[in-house]
Write a protein that holds these residues in place. Structure first.
Motif, PDB file in Angstrom:
ATOM      1  N   ASN A  96       0.832  -1.200   0.000  1.00  0.00           N
ATOM      2  CA  ASN A  96       0.000   0.000   0.000  1.00  0.00           C
ATOM      3  C   ASN A  96       0.866   1.248   0.000  1.00  0.00           C
ATOM      4  O   ASN A  96       1.915   1.292   0.644  1.00  0.00           O
ATOM      5  CB  ASN A  96      -0.882   0.011   1.252  1.00  0.00           C
ATOM      6  CG  ASN A  96      -2.260  -0.531   0.955  1.00  0.00           C
ATOM      7  OD1 ASN A  96      -2.706  -0.487  -0.175  1.00  0.00           O
ATOM      8  ND2 ASN A  96      -2.921  -1.037   1.968  1.00  0.00           N
ATOM      9  N   THR A  97       0.409   2.257  -0.713  1.00  0.00           N
ATOM     10  CA  THR A  97       1.069   3.548  -0.601  1.00  0.00           C
ATOM     11  C   THR A  97       0.538   4.240   0.650  1.00  0.00           C
ATOM     12  O   THR A  97      -0.471   3.829   1.214  1.00  0.00           O
ATOM     13  CB  THR A  97       0.761   4.410  -1.835  1.00  0.00           C
ATOM     14  OG1 THR A  97      -0.646   4.414  -2.018  1.00  0.00           O
ATOM     15  CG2 THR A  97       1.431   3.869  -3.062  1.00  0.00           C
ATOM     16  N   SER A 102       0.663   7.154   7.644  1.00  0.00           N
ATOM     17  CA  SER A 102       0.263   6.503   8.891  1.00  0.00           C
ATOM     18  C   SER A 102       1.386   6.604   9.915  1.00  0.00           C
ATOM     19  O   SER A 102       1.155   6.901  11.083  1.00  0.00           O
ATOM     20  CB  SER A 102      -0.056   5.026   8.671  1.00  0.00           C
ATOM     21  OG  SER A 102      -0.811   4.851   7.518  1.00  0.00           O
ATOM     22  N   VAL A 106       1.145   8.419  13.496  1.00  0.00           N
ATOM     23  CA  VAL A 106       1.316   7.699  14.760  1.00  0.00           C
ATOM     24  C   VAL A 106       2.392   8.370  15.611  1.00  0.00           C
ATOM     25  O   VAL A 106       2.216   8.585  16.811  1.00  0.00           O
ATOM     26  CB  VAL A 106       1.665   6.216  14.488  1.00  0.00           C
ATOM     27  CG1 VAL A 106       2.129   5.531  15.759  1.00  0.00           C
ATOM     28  CG2 VAL A 106       0.451   5.497  13.926  1.00  0.00           C
ATOM     29  N   ILE A 109       1.082  11.664  17.043  1.00  0.00           N
ATOM     30  CA  ILE A 109       0.088  11.466  18.102  1.00  0.00           C
ATOM     31  C   ILE A 109       0.744  10.973  19.381  1.00  0.00           C
ATOM     32  O   ILE A 109       0.442  11.456  20.477  1.00  0.00           O
ATOM     33  CB  ILE A 109      -0.999  10.493  17.606  1.00  0.00           C
ATOM     34  CG1 ILE A 109      -1.915  11.238  16.644  1.00  0.00           C
ATOM     35  CG2 ILE A 109      -1.801   9.933  18.777  1.00  0.00           C
ATOM     36  CD1 ILE A 109      -2.848  10.362  15.894  1.00  0.00           C
TER      37      ILE A 109
ATOM     38  N   LEU B  81      -5.592  -4.747   3.910  1.00  0.00           N
ATOM     39  CA  LEU B  81      -5.020  -3.968   2.807  1.00  0.00           C
ATOM     40  C   LEU B  81      -6.057  -3.020   2.220  1.00  0.00           C
ATOM     41  O   LEU B  81      -5.725  -1.935   1.765  1.00  0.00           O
ATOM     42  CB  LEU B  81      -4.506  -4.911   1.711  1.00  0.00           C
ATOM     43  CG  LEU B  81      -3.185  -5.605   2.027  1.00  0.00           C
ATOM     44  CD1 LEU B  81      -2.912  -6.687   0.996  1.00  0.00           C
ATOM     45  CD2 LEU B  81      -2.051  -4.592   2.036  1.00  0.00           C
ATOM     46  N   THR B  88      -7.256   2.244  10.646  1.00  0.00           N
ATOM     47  CA  THR B  88      -6.262   3.092  11.313  1.00  0.00           C
ATOM     48  C   THR B  88      -6.953   4.179  12.112  1.00  0.00           C
ATOM     49  O   THR B  88      -6.581   4.466  13.267  1.00  0.00           O
ATOM     50  CB  THR B  88      -5.328   3.729  10.268  1.00  0.00           C
ATOM     51  OG1 THR B  88      -4.796   2.710   9.451  1.00  0.00           O
ATOM     52  CG2 THR B  88      -4.201   4.489  10.939  1.00  0.00           C
ATOM     53  N   LEU B  92      -6.612   4.819  16.107  1.00  0.00           N
ATOM     54  CA  LEU B  92      -6.228   6.098  16.715  1.00  0.00           C
ATOM     55  C   LEU B  92      -7.331   6.584  17.645  1.00  0.00           C
ATOM     56  O   LEU B  92      -7.060   7.139  18.712  1.00  0.00           O
ATOM     57  CB  LEU B  92      -5.941   7.138  15.626  1.00  0.00           C
ATOM     58  CG  LEU B  92      -4.736   6.830  14.742  1.00  0.00           C
ATOM     59  CD1 LEU B  92      -4.515   7.937  13.718  1.00  0.00           C
ATOM     60  CD2 LEU B  92      -3.478   6.667  15.588  1.00  0.00           C
TER      61      LEU B  92
END
Lengths: 158, 341
Positions: A96-97, A102, A106, A109, B81, B88, B92
């Protein structure tokens, strides 16, 4: 072992260093607890010397350092495999791009949470010092003092 | 064997919806409780009732992940995927929720309580929404088989996902309100009993309306699941509907204990209905449960592990819930250091 299944020299050095840090700091922590244990055994009190308190204050940082070094040993030490003899890390990684997005999110945060934790803890300690003691309803994460322990025991079966 | 594992997975999803859902829903009522003065007492009740068990319910989520990646690795890879964006965001949200709930108790300035409270409550709504949209993406066949990535946007921004997300939010708000009626009665606060009873009836009506509208969405957007709803899963859907109506009647008549049980059953039936509606597919119309299943050795090990989970973890959970219900647990954070997961 075929060349493409060997870790690089740099990886080997990282694992070696991390291992030394982990075992070294673990040994120091063990000696510290021996010190405490021996004093408790022979004198029935905790060690009072300044050097013990200094070492105890360092022990927290050292424990985290030791744990992180341990993670480095396992995660760098496994290279180049993600599942030993079955799958390499490069084949297991997502295609995945946007993984960077992400990752950055992360990190941001968790840095913000860490900063907030420190601010909140400082605020709590300031409040406790100002009030010169423990007020239950005001500071739920504050350490207990002996006087309030009985009061709490009575208060439990509400 | 694969059917057993799929059923265990469905039960775990159900448990997360019923127990974890109540936690998230409490955050919804925290958000809508109004200003500092007006919302103080409802917020205090919410804090008191979810305090002791608030992070334990994520065990269900971890269990769901472990069972799906062990038992149905291919489907797990496809789902992760494809739906990494809502997953996500949900992760969070869970982090924010736990952290701000703990922080809110530890600060005393009203502005910082407000900031942490808002973060806690807002993430309590976002998490069920994104979880629901993940379910919608799976149900409407937008996750391809074969461990491949589907469309990263359309897979969760589509009619079925939006419907399922909104339904999840309304549903957790409903369960939480019904539980809070019971909690309020337990601590003898009559006006809060009425307060949450009004809200639970309102939430029940909203859930019903979303379900009614959602049927048309599902018919147009997730045909396979709609067919299942009108055949395989129909008996469970009817039972769930009866439980929902029964809970509503009991709420209106003031029988909080029975209402709580029926409301939980109604929500459980809703999740199980979804599972049966897409049977035998794990990813509708591209991957069946039996085709997705891991080799039998892995499944056997997994079933043994589940057996151990039932023997070792469930009694602990039951004890936790019972102690919580009987109010024998200390206030969060007084006796034990708070766990910011």
């Amino acid at each position: 072992v075929p060349a493409d299944e060997r870790p690089t020299t740099r990886q080997v050095n990282i694992v070696h260093l991390a291992w030394d840090v982990m075992v070294g700091s673990g040994t120091l922590l063990f000696l510290l607890s021996l010190w405490y244990g021996a004093t408790w055994l022979f004198r029935r009190r905790m060690p009072a010397s300044r050097w013990f308190l200094r070492a105890a204050a360092c022990a927290g940082v050292l424990a985290v350092l030791s744990m992180e070094a341990g993670w480095i040993v396992t995660e760098v030490g496994r290279q180049p495999w993600i599942v030993y003899n079955h799958m390499k890390v490069e084949d297991g990684a997502t295609e995945n791009t946007g993984v960077w997005i992400s990752f950055v999110a992360v990190v941001v945060i968790y840095v913000a949470l860490a900063a907030t934790t420190i601010l909140v803890l400082r605020g709590m300690s300031r409040r406790l010092r100002r009030q010169d003691g423990f007020v239950e309803h005001d500071a739920p994460y504050a350490p207990r003092v002996a006087a309030s322990a009985d009061a709490q025991k009575d208060a439990l079966p509400r | 064997m694969s059917t057993t594992v799929a059923f265990v997975l469905l039960l775990a999803v159900t448990a997360y919806a019923v127990f974890g859902g109540a936690d998230f829903g409490a955050g919804f009522w925290d958000l809508t409780a109004g200003g500092d003065d007006r919302g103080r007492r409802p917020r205090a009740l919410i804090e008191r009732s979810i305090g002791p068990v608030w992070e334990a319910n994520h065990v269900w989520l971890i269990f769901i992940f472990v069972v799906s990646w062990t038992g149905f690795s291919e489907a797990y890879a496809s789902i992760m995927l494809t739906l990494f964006v809502p997953l996500t965001l949900a992760a969070l949200g869970i982090v924010f929720r736990g952290a701000s709930f703990a922080f809110r108790k530890a600060v005393d300035a009203s502005w910082s309580r407000r900031v942490f409270g808002a973060a806690f409550a807002a993430s309590s709504i976002l998490v069920p929404y994104f979880m629901g949209s993940v379910a919608g993406g799976i149900a409407s066949g937008r996750v391809p088989a074969g461990g491949r990535a589907g469309d990263p946007v359309d897979s969760w921004l589509n009619p079925t996902s939006i419907f399922a997300g909104l339904l999840a939010v309304a549903m957790v708000a409903y369960v939480a309100a019904v539980y809070l009626v019971w909690e309020a009665r337990g601590v003898g606060e009559r006006d809060l009993v009425d307060y949450f009873r009004r809200r639970s009836v309102g939430a029940a009506v909203v859930v019903g309306a979303i379900l009614g509208g959602g049927l048309f969405v599902v018919r147009a957007d997730a045909e396979y699941v709609f067919d299942g709803l009108t055949s395989r899963a129909l008996p469970i859907a009817i039972v769930g509907g009866l439980c929902g109506v029964g809970a509503l009647v009991l709420l209106l008549r003031g029988a909080a204990r029975g209402a709580r049980l029926l409301a939980a059953l109604a929500v459980a039936a809703l999740v199980v209905t979804w599972g049966f509606a897409q049977w035998p597919y794990l990813l509708p119309e591209s991957l069946t449960v039996s085709a997705a299943a891991a080799p039998s050795g892995t499944l056997t090990a997994l079933v043994v592990a589940v057996g151990l989970f039932v023997v070792l973890v469930i009694p602990g959970f039951l004890l936790l819930y019972i102690l919580d219900q009987r109010r024998l647990l200390p206030e969060e954070g007084v006796d034990e250091p708070g766990s910011v997961a």
